[in-house]
Design a protein around this motif. Structure first.
Motif, mmCIF file in Angstrom:
data_model
loop_
_atom_site.group_PDB
_atom_site.id
_atom_site.type_symbol
_atom_site.label_atom_id
_atom_site.label_comp_id
_atom_site.label_asym_id
_atom_site.label_seq_id
_atom_site.Cartn_x
_atom_site.Cartn_y
_atom_site.Cartn_z
ATOM 1 N N LEU A 123 34.705 40.632 44.812
ATOM 2 C CA LEU A 123 35.740 41.443 45.442
ATOM 3 C C LEU A 123 36.989 40.618 45.726
ATOM 4 C CD1 LEU A 123 36.695 44.093 46.738
ATOM 5 C CD2 LEU A 123 35.689 43.295 48.882
ATOM 6 N N TYR A 124 36.794 39.434 46.321
ATOM 7 C CA TYR A 124 37.933 38.653 46.811
ATOM 8 C C TYR A 124 38.361 37.534 45.867
ATOM 9 C CZ TYR A 124 36.820 40.998 51.192
ATOM 10 O OH TYR A 124 36.575 41.934 52.152
ATOM 11 N N PRO B 11 55.682 11.519 47.781
ATOM 12 C CA PRO B 11 56.012 12.945 47.933
ATOM 13 C C PRO B 11 55.462 13.747 46.756
ATOM 14 C CG PRO B 11 57.945 11.689 47.292
ATOM 15 C CD PRO B 11 56.888 10.686 47.601
ATOM 16 N N MET B 12 55.209 15.021 46.990
ATOM 17 C CA MET B 12 54.727 15.876 45.911
ATOM 18 C C MET B 12 55.241 17.289 46.097
ATOM 19 S SD MET B 12 50.701 16.732 46.763
ATOM 20 C CE MET B 12 50.614 17.954 45.455
ATOM 21 N N GLU B 13 55.316 18.008 45.003
ATOM 22 C CA GLU B 13 55.689 19.418 45.037
ATOM 23 C C GLU B 13 55.038 20.088 43.833
ATOM 24 O OE1 GLU B 13 59.613 22.337 45.441
ATOM 25 O OE2 GLU B 13 59.841 20.150 45.342
ATOM 26 N N ALA B 14 54.190 21.057 44.086
ATOM 27 C CA ALA B 14 53.433 21.693 43.008
ATOM 28 C C ALA B 14 53.191 23.159 43.353
ATOM 29 C CB ALA B 14 52.104 20.973 42.786
ATOM 30 N N SER B 15 52.900 23.959 42.323
ATOM 31 C CA SER B 15 52.684 25.394 42.538
ATOM 32 C C SER B 15 51.735 25.936 41.469
ATOM 33 C CB SER B 15 54.016 26.154 42.497
ATOM 34 O OG SER B 15 54.638 25.998 41.226
ATOM 35 N N ARG B 16 51.216 27.121 41.748
ATOM 36 C CA ARG B 16 50.329 27.780 40.790
ATOM 37 C C ARG B 16 50.295 29.274 41.090
ATOM 38 N NH1 ARG B 16 44.244 25.748 40.582
ATOM 39 N NH2 ARG B 16 44.226 26.702 42.645
ATOM 40 N N ASN B 17 50.172 30.074 40.034
ATOM 41 C CA ASN B 17 50.044 31.523 40.157
ATOM 42 C C ASN B 17 48.660 31.951 39.679
ATOM 43 O OD1 ASN B 17 52.765 31.488 40.879
ATOM 44 N ND2 ASN B 17 53.439 31.954 38.801
ATOM 45 N N ASN B 18 48.176 33.044 40.227
ATOM 46 C CA ASN B 18 46.897 33.599 39.769
ATOM 47 C C ASN B 18 46.872 35.098 40.036
ATOM 48 O OD1 ASN B 18 46.336 32.507 42.727
ATOM 49 N ND2 ASN B 18 44.864 34.155 42.358
ATOM 50 N N TYR B 19 46.027 35.793 39.294
ATOM 51 C CA TYR B 19 45.851 37.227 39.533
ATOM 52 C C TYR B 19 44.392 37.597 39.343
ATOM 53 C CZ TYR B 19 45.487 38.163 34.496
ATOM 54 O OH TYR B 19 45.070 38.189 33.190
ATOM 55 N N GLY B 20 44.036 38.745 39.875
ATOM 56 C CA GLY B 20 42.676 39.245 39.726
ATOM 57 C C GLY B 20 42.663 40.761 39.696
ATOM 58 N N VAL B 21 41.733 41.324 38.939
ATOM 59 C CA VAL B 21 41.508 42.770 38.909
ATOM 60 C C VAL B 21 40.024 43.009 39.144
ATOM 61 C CG1 VAL B 21 43.444 43.328 37.400
ATOM 62 C CG2 VAL B 21 41.253 42.717 36.392
ATOM 63 N N PHE B 22 39.704 44.090 39.835
ATOM 64 C CA PHE B 22 38.293 44.345 40.109
ATOM 65 C C PHE B 22 38.020 45.840 40.168
ATOM 66 C CE2 PHE B 22 40.295 44.111 44.285
ATOM 67 C CZ PHE B 22 39.766 45.211 44.947
ATOM 68 N N ALA B 23 36.755 46.171 40.027
ATOM 69 C CA ALA B 23 36.283 47.549 40.145
ATOM 70 C C ALA B 23 34.958 47.546 40.885
ATOM 71 C CB ALA B 23 36.117 48.192 38.773
ATOM 72 N N GLU B 24 34.741 48.573 41.683
ATOM 73 C CA GLU B 24 33.513 48.703 42.461
ATOM 74 C C GLU B 24 33.061 50.161 42.409
ATOM 75 O OE1 GLU B 24 31.855 47.518 46.936
ATOM 76 O OE2 GLU B 24 34.003 47.693 46.562
ATOM 77 N N LEU B 25 31.784 50.387 42.150
ATOM 78 C CA LEU B 25 31.244 51.740 42.044
ATOM 79 C C LEU B 25 30.059 51.885 42.976
ATOM 80 C CD1 LEU B 25 31.334 54.505 40.640
ATOM 81 C CD2 LEU B 25 29.751 53.566 38.928
ATOM 82 N N LEU B 26 30.176 52.805 43.914
ATOM 83 C CA LEU B 26 29.097 53.145 44.855
ATOM 84 C C LEU B 26 28.367 54.371 44.331
ATOM 85 C CD1 LEU B 26 27.652 53.043 47.674
ATOM 86 C CD2 LEU B 26 29.509 54.508 48.494
ATOM 87 N N MET B 27 27.044 54.261 44.173
ATOM 88 C CA MET B 27 26.253 55.352 43.598
ATOM 89 C C MET B 27 25.092 55.707 44.520
ATOM 90 S SD MET B 27 26.188 53.954 39.657
ATOM 91 C CE MET B 27 25.852 52.277 40.194
ATOM 92 N N PRO B 28 25.186 56.826 45.247
ATOM 93 C CA PRO B 28 24.074 57.296 46.079
ATOM 94 C C PRO B 28 23.010 57.953 45.187
ATOM 95 C CG PRO B 28 26.205 58.191 46.817
ATOM 96 C CD PRO B 28 26.379 57.673 45.436
ATOM 97 N N VAL B 29 22.100 57.158 44.658
ATOM 98 C CA VAL B 29 21.152 57.647 43.660
ATOM 99 C C VAL B 29 20.065 58.524 44.268
ATOM 100 C CG1 VAL B 29 21.569 55.723 42.105
ATOM 101 C CG2 VAL B 29 19.820 55.512 43.868
#
Length: 942
Positions: A156-157, A542-560
């Motif tokens: 999820l996270y 001294p230092m200076e740095a950066s980074r980008n990231n992304y995420g996609v997710f799906a969650e399915l709740l099924m009351p069987v």
């Protein structure tokens, strides 16, 4: 333990942390909320996760003044590597305090504020920023409840949530005003603390269409000195009986005043040779005709600190179910950490700095001694400690800013929430006492006003004291996220629900260094410089740095089925390479600047989680999960430049005794240099992402009307675990097989030729953690009132990991990584409510463990009668404390509390560990030296 409000009751039913039959008495609710560990908005009484919910009422009964105190006392925090404020008492903690679930490292516990990421603590250097959040920067007064998910949640996270999640939920829709004060006064001098605050709400969201809440709190922790408690005032000379032998544990330092001189073929103390003693300072003593310092007797047990926190939130109805919301948090946490007076080896002769600024000492003391003894050494080390400067003191300031703007509601049948989060953590190290300007120090010696070898009566170092900002870091983290959920197709147990989400993050880190902090860092600009902070850190870049990231997710709740549901979730994460704007080569004594470059590797990974919840019988809830986790290396671990990282915490015999460097330094255990660096390599030589597989199986059983039982059996298996460097104790014990980690000879920036241990992040291998979380909850009515009892704990079964020599464990012992994982942590909360009074007693227990071991030739434990080294394989006893509190609800709006913490005045158990702060004799990460303290408080709502 918890106040059973309708909201909290249904939340705890959803999380499976209270028995089903008890919760069924609560009226139904139609409010949909998003709970920790799920992106699906649902009726509160749906779903099940192993989450502990700490309500506001439980927080108020816990006798704590800060979030670190609250979180680190939970049974699920079973030890391992989590940072305490006591760790700042050696110049390395920087005021950081963290959480660590189930004994896993602090970096595997994700900390959220209202479900959103908070900027991590930046620290300084490769080991300073592992992605963990400084809990001390968060305000306790603004928190309505805390949700602790003790199961992996990477699906999820994303990265960081391998061990679990701690989610702090702030107060919402408050319309009244309130003020409070809480204080704690120890029975013995030192260590008092207090907090006070005020909050005010405006407008009711439902009635007025808006709500604004403003909250301010101020918290103070007074200093506790080692000299103020029996457990620590003995410092690093601890006498006890071992197998019938009188022995002494000697964790003292050869850096002293009067100073001693160490040459290639011998050592001597001019002051001792002249006077036959080492002066009148109680912390200094004679050993082998030289002077040593019992530095641990001079330090703090707990630093003093202050926290100012301001929280502002607003919610505005836009029409229908749509709400515009905004949050602003500003927190300033300032800690003043003082440790032993400056310990500074200095080179003389050929080991002196360029221009030989200390030749006056060489000519005055070494030349005559050589004429008398025939010694032909061309260089020497002066083992010096600047007592006249006072304790080295750092003001660590962490400023946290966290701003959120978003909209949530319902659109086209979807429950949605979207927001922009701008979060930053600014960390500053200000020199506040004890550190010396070397150039001024040398001039005092040349002018005859100061002598470090044979002190002059009345000499002082006031003119050489340094003040001002030394280091600064700033971590900013900007996140856009969109979550939505919607009822889908019908199943036998009800409608299935689909949750979808996307988040994009930008993280940058900048480290600024003063001129003195850069001294001796090996860059061309430092060639020939001789001025530095005596007793302090140096060699920073001294230092200076950066980074980008992304995420996609799906969650399915099924009351069987009617009382059975299955949830499946999947997430894909992608991390860019780290863009380093100021890279350098990694030659320890010759750093060269490089053009801006991308470092490390890109990381992408898919994680999943399957979980179920079922009620086969009334009063019985079963649940389980199976999933994977992922953690990318932090920006620091990749881009941090190579830098001198002060000295080892412990003292060790030189690891390569036949080398000229070791011969020149002698055979006694001493502290050596540390050098840290990131790992900017890519491909096979670069850092791999850490991954995990984990599962949980358990449930809740309403065994009787008054009794419920909970049990969760869990396991986490890590692959490619990243360590920020080889633990120093393990490295020196296995130096023969780890020679590539040692730089020998290494020229300390201050001049002396010594040995340095290179601490560089690396993938250590596999790790396995396994245990059982359990709980008994009891309640009954008695003739004098309602009685409750909650007994909970964590029993650890495994805490194994790999180092180059093979499998290691921290379970029930001080491990090779310098951490302890307790086999059992137990917490008992007893409550009695009658009339307007509520009495609460809290019993906290940690099991004993095997202490740090020493071989006979290490020289750390010595027979006092024979002077011979003794092998030590001791144990640290179990540790139990009892807290009590009585609360009087004088009126609907006015409340008073009184109590006692550590009712039996239990001392921390003796431990001979050498790391984790300058305190010696106990482990400040796991035990509190404060002793019995009396508490009082009041709150008023109007």
């Amino acid at each position: 333990m918890f106040k059973r409000t309708r909201l909290c009751t249904q939340l705890m039913l959803a999380f499976g942390v209270i028995p089903v039959a008890f919760a069924q008495d609560a009226p139904p609710s139609t409010q949909r909320v998003e709970i920790t560990g799920s992106a699906i908005r649902r009726i509160e009484a749906e779903g099940a996760l192993p989450v502990t919910v700490i309500s506001r009422d439980a927080i108020d009964k816990s006798n704590v003044n800060s979030i670190p105190e609250l979180i680190q006392a939970l049974p699920a925090m079973t030890g391992g590597n989590f940072q305490q404020s006591s760790g700042s008492v050696n110049g390395n903690g920087f005021g950081n305090t963290t959480a660590a679930i189930h004994g896993l490292d602090q970096k595997y516990t994700l900390v959220l504020l209202n479900g959103r990421r908070v900027a991590p603590f930046g620290g300084f250097g490769a080991s300073g920023g592992d992605g963990s959040v400084n809990l001390s920067s968060l305000p306790l007064d603004a928190i309505e409840r805390v949700e602790v998910l003790t199961d992996g949640a990477s699906a999820l996270y994303g990265s960081d949530a391998i061990a679990g999640v701690v989610n702090f939920i702030t107060k919402k829709n408050v319309t009244d005003a309130s003020v409070f004060f809480n204080g704690s006064l120890p029975e013995q001098e030192g260590g008092s603390k207090w907090s006070a605050g005020i909050s005010k709400g405006f407008g009711d969201l439902e009635a007025d269409g808006f709500n604004i809440l403003a909250s301010y709190s101020h918290d103070v922790q007074e200093v506790l000195m080692a000299s103020q408690r029996d457990v620590s005032k003995r410092g690093g000379l601890i006498r006890f009986t071992l197998d019938g032998q009188p022995v002494v544990f000697d964790q003292t330092s050869r850096n002293s005043l009067p100073a001693s001189l160490f040459l290639d073929t011998g050592a001597f103390s001019p002051y001792f040779d002249l006077n036959g003693n080492c002066g009148t300072n109680p912390a200094v003593f004679a050993s082998n005709n030289r002077c040593r310092t019992n530095y641990a007797a001079t330090v703090q047990d707990i630093p003093d600190s202050e926290r100012d926190s301001f929280y502002l939130s607003g919610r505005l109805k836009l029409g229908g179910d749509n709400i515009l919301f905004a949050e602003a948090l500003f927190s300033k946490f300032a800690m003043t950490a003082a440790f032993a007076p400056p310990a500074q080896p200095m080179g003389l002769g050929d080991q002196d700095l360029p221009g030989r600024p200390l030749d006056i000492l060489w000519n005055k003391y070494v030349v005559p001694w050589q004429a008398e003894t025939g010694d032909t050494s061309t260089g020497a080390q002066m083992a010096y400690r600047a007592f006249e400067a006072g304790n080295r003191t750092d003001d660590y300031v962490t400023k946290t800013q966290h701003y959120v703007l978003g909209v949530e509601g319902t659109a086209m049948g979807w429950d949605y929430s979207t927001s922009l989060t701008f979060s930053s953590s600014q960390n500053e190290d200000k020199l506040a006492g004890g550190y010396l300007d070397f150039a001024t120090f040398v001039n005092l010696i040349k002018d005859g006003q100061y002598d470090p070898l044979v002190p002059i009566e009345g000499q002082n170092l006031d003119a050489a004291l340094l003040k001002g900002t030394f280091l600064k870091t700033n971590v900013s983290q900007n996140v856009f996220n969109l979550h939505a959920s919607k009822d889908m197709f019908s199943l036998p147990g009800g409608n299935s629900v689909l949750g979808l989400g996307f988040d994009y993050a930008q993280q940058s880190l900048k480290q600024e260094t003063s001129d003195l902090a850069q001294f001796g860092n090996g860059t061309p600009g430092q060639v020939g410089k001789t001025n530095y902070a005596v007793g302090g850190f140096y060699g920073y870049v001294p230092m200076e740095a950066s980074r980008n990231n992304y995420g996609v997710f799906a969650e399915l709740l099924m009351p069987v089925a009617r009382k059975t549901e299955i949830t499946a979730s999947v997430r894909y994460d992608s991390y860019d390479k780290v863009h380093n704007k100021m890279p350098f080569t990694q030659d320890p004594n010759n750093l060269q600047p490089l053009p801006a470059e991308d470092e490390g590797d890109t990381f992408s990974h898919t994680t999943y989680k399957l979980s179920f919840r079922t009620q086969p019988l009334d009063g019985l809830l079963l649940r389980g999960s199976l999933g994977t986790g992922f953690k990318a290396p932090s920006v620091n671990q990749i881009a941090a430049p190579l830098a001198f990282a002060t000295n080892t915490s412990g003292s060790y015999v030189c690891p390569f005794p036949t080398t000229p460097t070791c011969i020149a330094n002698g055979t006694e255990p001493i502290q050596w240099d540390l050098v840290s660096a990131g790992n900017p390599a890519s491909g096979g030589a670069g850092l791999k992402a850490e991954t995990s597989r984990q599962w949980t199986i358990g449930g809740r059983w309403d065994a009787a009307q008054m009794l419920s039982v909970g049990l969760d059996f869990w396991a986490v298996k890590l692959k490619d675990q990243i360590l920020n460097g080889m633990p120093e104790g393990y490295a020196f014990a296995n130096a023969a097989s780890l020679q590539d980690l040692f730089i020998i000879p290494y020229r300390d920036p201050a001049g002396p030729i010594t040995v340095a241990l290179l601490q560089k992040p690396f993938n250590a291998g596999k790790a396995t953690y396994q245990g059982i979380d359990w709980e008994f909850d009891f309640r009954t009515a008695t003739p004098i009132g309602k009685m409750t009892a909650n007994l909970s704990g964590t029993h650890m079964l495994k805490a194994d990991y790999e180092l180059p020599g093979g499998k290691q464990t921290d379970l029930g012992k001080f491990g090779g990584d310098n951490n302890v994982v307790f086999r059992n942590i137990v917490r008992l909360v007893l409550g009695l409510q009658h009339s307007d009074f509520t009495h609460t007693a809290i019993v906290k227990y940690r099991s004993g463990y095997a202490d740090q071991a020493f071989t006979a030739d290490s020289g750390n434990v010595v027979n006092e009668e024979t002077g011979e080294g003794v092998a030590y394989n001791g144990r640290v006893r179990s540790y139990t404390t009892i807290d009590w509190q009585t609360r009087w609800q004088y009126s609907k709006d006015l409340r008073f509390t009184v109590g006692i913490t550590n009712l039996l005045n239990e001392e921390p158990p003796r431990s001979l560990k050498l790391v984790g702060g300058n305190q010696v004799g106990y482990d400040g990460r796991y035990a509190d030296p404060t002793g019995r303290a009396f508490t009082a408080g009041a709150s008023y709502r109007f």
